[in-house]
Structures are given as C-alpha cells and as structure tokens.
Design an enzyme around this catalytic site. Structure first.
Site, PDB file in Angstrom:
ATOM      1  N   GLN A 105       0.851  -1.199   0.000  1.00 43.23           N
ATOM      2  CA  GLN A 105       0.000   0.000   0.000  1.00 43.23           C
ATOM      3  C   GLN A 105       0.886   1.249   0.000  1.00 43.23           C
ATOM      4  O   GLN A 105       0.411   2.357  -0.123  1.00 43.23           O
ATOM      5  CB  GLN A 105      -0.891   0.025   1.250  1.00 43.23           C
ATOM      6  N   ASN A 106       2.188   1.023   0.180  1.00 44.67           N
ATOM      7  CA  ASN A 106       3.112   2.147   0.288  1.00 44.67           C
ATOM      8  C   ASN A 106       3.417   2.706  -1.101  1.00 44.67           C
ATOM      9  O   ASN A 106       3.419   1.976  -2.090  1.00 44.67           O
ATOM     10  CB  ASN A 106       4.410   1.702   0.973  1.00 44.67           C
ATOM     11  N   VAL A 107       3.670   3.989  -1.135  1.00 46.88           N
ATOM     12  CA  VAL A 107       3.901   4.669  -2.421  1.00 46.88           C
ATOM     13  C   VAL A 107       5.338   5.191  -2.487  1.00 46.88           C
ATOM     14  O   VAL A 107       5.663   6.015  -3.341  1.00 46.88           O
ATOM     15  CB  VAL A 107       2.886   5.826  -2.603  1.00 46.88           C
ATOM     16  N   HIS A 123      -1.501   1.300  -4.287  1.00 41.40           N
ATOM     17  CA  HIS A 123      -1.864   2.713  -4.178  1.00 41.40           C
ATOM     18  C   HIS A 123      -0.957   3.616  -5.014  1.00 41.40           C
ATOM     19  O   HIS A 123      -0.910   4.820  -4.773  1.00 41.40           O
ATOM     20  CB  HIS A 123      -1.832   3.148  -2.699  1.00 41.40           C
ATOM     21  N   GLY A 191       2.785  -4.362   9.077  1.00 44.25           N
ATOM     22  CA  GLY A 191       2.844  -2.915   9.221  1.00 44.25           C
ATOM     23  C   GLY A 191       1.690  -2.173   8.595  1.00 44.25           C
ATOM     24  O   GLY A 191       1.863  -1.077   8.062  1.00 44.25           O
ATOM     25  N   SER A 193      -2.478  -0.955   9.319  1.00 48.57           N
ATOM     26  CA  SER A 193      -3.562  -0.867  10.321  1.00 48.57           C
ATOM     27  C   SER A 193      -4.791  -1.630   9.845  1.00 48.57           C
ATOM     28  O   SER A 193      -5.718  -1.865  10.614  1.00 48.57           O
ATOM     29  CB  SER A 193      -3.926   0.598  10.558  1.00 48.57           C
ATOM     30  N   ASN A 217       2.672  -6.464  13.533  1.00 54.18           N
ATOM     31  CA  ASN A 217       2.234  -5.082  13.698  1.00 54.18           C
ATOM     32  C   ASN A 217       2.559  -4.631  15.113  1.00 54.18           C
ATOM     33  O   ASN A 217       2.841  -5.465  15.971  1.00 54.18           O
ATOM     34  CB  ASN A 217       0.705  -5.038  13.462  1.00 54.18           C
TER      35      ASN A 217
HETATM   36  N1  APR Z   1       6.712  -2.420  12.507  1.00 55.21           N
HETATM   37  C1  APR Z   1       5.477  -2.974  12.308  1.00 55.21           C
HETATM   38  N2  APR Z   1       4.339  -2.249  12.326  1.00 55.21           N
HETATM   39  C2  APR Z   1       4.452  -0.920  12.544  1.00 55.21           C
HETATM   40  C3  APR Z   1       5.699  -0.273  12.757  1.00 55.21           C
HETATM   41  C4  APR Z   1       6.851  -1.082  12.731  1.00 55.21           C
HETATM   42  N3  APR Z   1       8.082  -0.565  12.931  1.00 55.21           N
HETATM   43  N4  APR Z   1       5.465   1.066  12.947  1.00 55.21           N
HETATM   44  C5  APR Z   1       4.131   1.241  12.853  1.00 55.21           C
HETATM   45  N5  APR Z   1       3.528   0.051  12.623  1.00 55.21           N
HETATM   46  C6  APR Z   1       2.106  -0.221  12.406  1.00 55.21           C
HETATM   47  C7  APR Z   1       1.167   0.627  13.196  1.00 55.21           C
HETATM   48  O1  APR Z   1       0.872  -0.011  14.427  1.00 55.21           O
HETATM   49  C8  APR Z   1      -0.068   0.673  12.284  1.00 55.21           C
HETATM   50  O2  APR Z   1      -0.930  -0.431  12.565  1.00 55.21           O
HETATM   51  O3  APR Z   1       1.876   0.092  11.055  1.00 55.21           O
HETATM   52  C9  APR Z   1       0.507   0.479  10.886  1.00 55.21           C
HETATM   53  C10 APR Z   1       0.462   1.740  10.063  1.00 55.21           C
HETATM   54  O4  APR Z   1      -0.881   2.019   9.852  1.00 55.21           O
HETATM   55  P1  APR Z   1      -1.308   3.267   8.936  1.00 55.21           P
HETATM   56  O5  APR Z   1      -0.568   4.470   9.366  1.00 55.21           O
HETATM   57  O6  APR Z   1      -2.816   3.255   8.926  1.00 55.21           O
HETATM   58  O7  APR Z   1      -0.767   2.904   7.489  1.00 55.21           O
HETATM   59  P2  APR Z   1      -1.395   1.890   6.453  1.00 55.21           P
HETATM   60  O8  APR Z   1      -2.028   0.720   7.132  1.00 55.21           O
HETATM   61  O9  APR Z   1      -0.355   1.608   5.448  1.00 55.21           O
HETATM   62  O10 APR Z   1      -2.537   2.765   5.759  1.00 55.21           O
HETATM   63  C11 APR Z   1      -3.199   2.152   4.677  1.00 55.21           C
HETATM   64  O11 APR Z   1      -4.399   4.167   4.273  1.00 55.21           O
HETATM   65  O12 APR Z   1      -4.023   6.332   4.504  1.00 55.21           O
HETATM   66  C12 APR Z   1      -4.247   5.361   3.545  1.00 55.21           C
HETATM   67  O13 APR Z   1      -3.493   5.085   1.328  1.00 55.21           O
HETATM   68  C13 APR Z   1      -3.067   5.246   2.637  1.00 55.21           C
HETATM   69  O14 APR Z   1      -1.778   3.306   2.060  1.00 55.21           O
HETATM   70  C14 APR Z   1      -2.390   3.980   3.137  1.00 55.21           C
HETATM   71  C15 APR Z   1      -3.557   3.199   3.682  1.00 55.21           C
END
Ligand code: APR
Length: 255
Positions: A105-107, A123, A191, A193, A217
């Site tokens: 999902q990372n860009v 994404h 990693g 949410s 996570n």
């Molecule tokens: N190792 C593992 N997990 C981690 C770490 C780490 N070092 N640091 C943070 N996390 C976890 C957090 O606990 C959280 O559950 O990574 C997750 C990040 O969640 P978000 O910030 O919601 O990111 P993401 O899940 O990628 O969001 C999905 O939402 O905002 C939109 O398009 C955007 O691609 C993104 C999508």
C-alpha cells in the site's frame, strides 16, 4: 512483544515449507526508514494538515499547489530515506521462497530499492506523476515557478501517480493482488492498520482460501491460533530473524 529469539515455531515451519508466500505491507514497514505512517501525526510545516485532507481529488482541485508541494515534501523524505532491514528481508525472502508476491500500500518505492522485483503497488508510487486529464504517466517533469507543472502532451496539471481517498485502485493491480491472496499458502500482513479497503480484506480472503496468515504489527497482541499468528513486533527486527530462522542454510550474501 515477539522477539527474534522467541519466534513461533509453527510460523517458521510454515515459512520454510510454503509453496507460495504473499506479503502485504503498509506504512509500518517504512516507519523504521523514517517515513511517517499515515496515522502518525504529521510533522514540521505539515503538522496542521491531516493526510486524509490532502490525499483527495477534491483537495487537488481546490488547491493543486498545496497538494503538489505536500507530495514534493514526501518525495524528498523518501529520496533521503534508505530501505530498512524489514524491506531487505522481504527482498531476500523473494529470492529464497519457491514463489513470492509482494503487495504494498506504500507509495515510497522502498521495496524496489531494497531489491524486491515482484511488487504490486496497490496505491501507486509518488516517484511517478500522471496527467490529471488523460492519465499519461511520467517519471520526470519540469520544475516550474507555480506548480503543479503542465502535462507536456496536453497542458493539464500533472498530479502524483497515487490513489487518493475516494478513487478506485488500479484494476489490474487489484485483480493480481486478489488472485495472489486466494492462491497462496502463506500470507504475511506487515505494518498495516488494516483500516483501508480493499487492501484490508486481503488477509481475510487468504485465510478463507486456506492459507496460513501472520499479522506483524505494533498494535496487535501476540497470539497463535489455527493457521493464524499475531506478532506484536517491529518489522525491521522481526522479518530478518524470521527469514533467517526459516532458511538457516541460505547464504545471506548470494541469495
Ligand atoms: N513495525 C510494524 N508495524 C508498525 C511499525 C513497525 N516498525 N510502525 C508502525 N507500525 C504499524 C502501526 O501499528 C499501524 O498499525 O503500522 C501500521 C500503520 O498504519 P497506517 O498508518 O494506517 O498505514 P497503512 O495501514 O499503510 O494505511 C493504509 O491508508 O491512509 C491510507 O493510502 C493510505 O496506504 C495507506 C492506507
């Protein structure tokens, strides 16, 4: 907290024996490279903005320069960052597993910089831009005094080649991700949410299709259930240990 010296044996075995491994990554995998996650508070001049308010077609229509400059700031962060051990472990796993697909999902393009080649970008990628009118994709563009720069073909404003809230995911990427989730025998969700669909459904789809699923996570509690592992751990610490435990004989240098 699952530490490197307390890996669930069942997961290590599943990794070693898997015929087809799929990994889904979110912003947490890049957090240890210094890239703020989506739900971290924004820092610096962007502290007063909420990403959800910037990553939308409406925000771009309302203030294209603001959105363009937010992505330019993120592009600088990403360019200054380096892949971390979690990215590198996934690239190594791709070389060691019989078959491997990475869905991200990372860009930020950090998986590719770490050496991953089989990457599905759900994404998009902020290192690319595209014409906001006709969709032509570019990897270079002119610096202009009043961004966003115009499309060289039609003059419409260029925009980041990413999926914004309210926009559809690239159909081909989504179809490949769905097929991977329904045919793999081990699915790693790392990693993320799990708040944003349709990516959030992929672990459930994999589990329903009979795969073993591991969720790595910082907001889960360690648990082991039938074909399901929850590991509260940092991806940059856990993934290298997991891959080394599963493939102890692989030469870290050549494979
Ligand atoms: N190792 C593992 N997990 C981690 C770490 C780490 N070092 N640091 C943070 N996390 C976890 C957090 O606990 C959280 O559950 O990574 C997750 C990040 O969640 P978000 O910030 O919601 O990111 P993401 O899940 O990628 O969001 C999905 O939402 O905002 C939109 O398009 C955007 O691609 C993104 C999508």
């Amino acid at each position: 907290m699952t530490t490197a010296d307390a890996l669930p044996p069942g997961l290590v075995t599943a990794l070693r024996q898997a015929r087809y491994i799929v990994a889904l990554t979110g912003a947490g995998v890049s957090a240890e490279s210094g890239i703020p996650t989506f739900r971290d508070a924004q820092t610096g001049l962007w502290a007063r903005y909420n990403p959800e308010d910037l990553a939308t077609p409406e925000a771009f229509r309302r203030n294209p320069r603001l959105v363009w400059e937010w992505y330019a700031w993120r592009r600088q962060l990403v360019s200054a960052a380096a892949p971390n051990p979690g990215h590198l472990a996934l690239a190594r796993l791709e070389r060691l597993a019989p078959r491997f697909t990475l869905i991200t999902q990372n860009v930020d393009g950090l998986h590719q910089r770490a050496g991953s080649t089989s990457v599905i970008e759900l994404h998009g990628n902020l290192l690319r831009v595209r014409c906001s009118a006709e969709g032509a994709v570019y990897t270079t563009w002119p610096d202009v005094a009043d961004p966003p720069p115009p499309c060289p073909a039609c003059g419409a404003p260029l925009r980041p080649d990413v999926v914004w809230f309210g926009e559809l995911l690239p159909p081909e990427a989504l179809e490949r991700a769905w097929r991977a989730a329904t045919t793999c025998d081990l699915f790693l969700s790392i990693g993320t949410s799990g708040l944003v669909e349709p990516a959030a459904s992929l672990p459930r789809v994999a589990y329903a299709s009979g795969a073993t699923v591991a969720v790595i996570n910082l907001d889960v509690t360690d648990a082991v259930e039938e074909r399901l592992f929850y590991l509260h751990a940092r991806s940059g610490e856990l993934l290298p240990a997991l891959v080394s435990a599963a493939f102890p004989d692989a030469d870290a240098v050549t494979r």
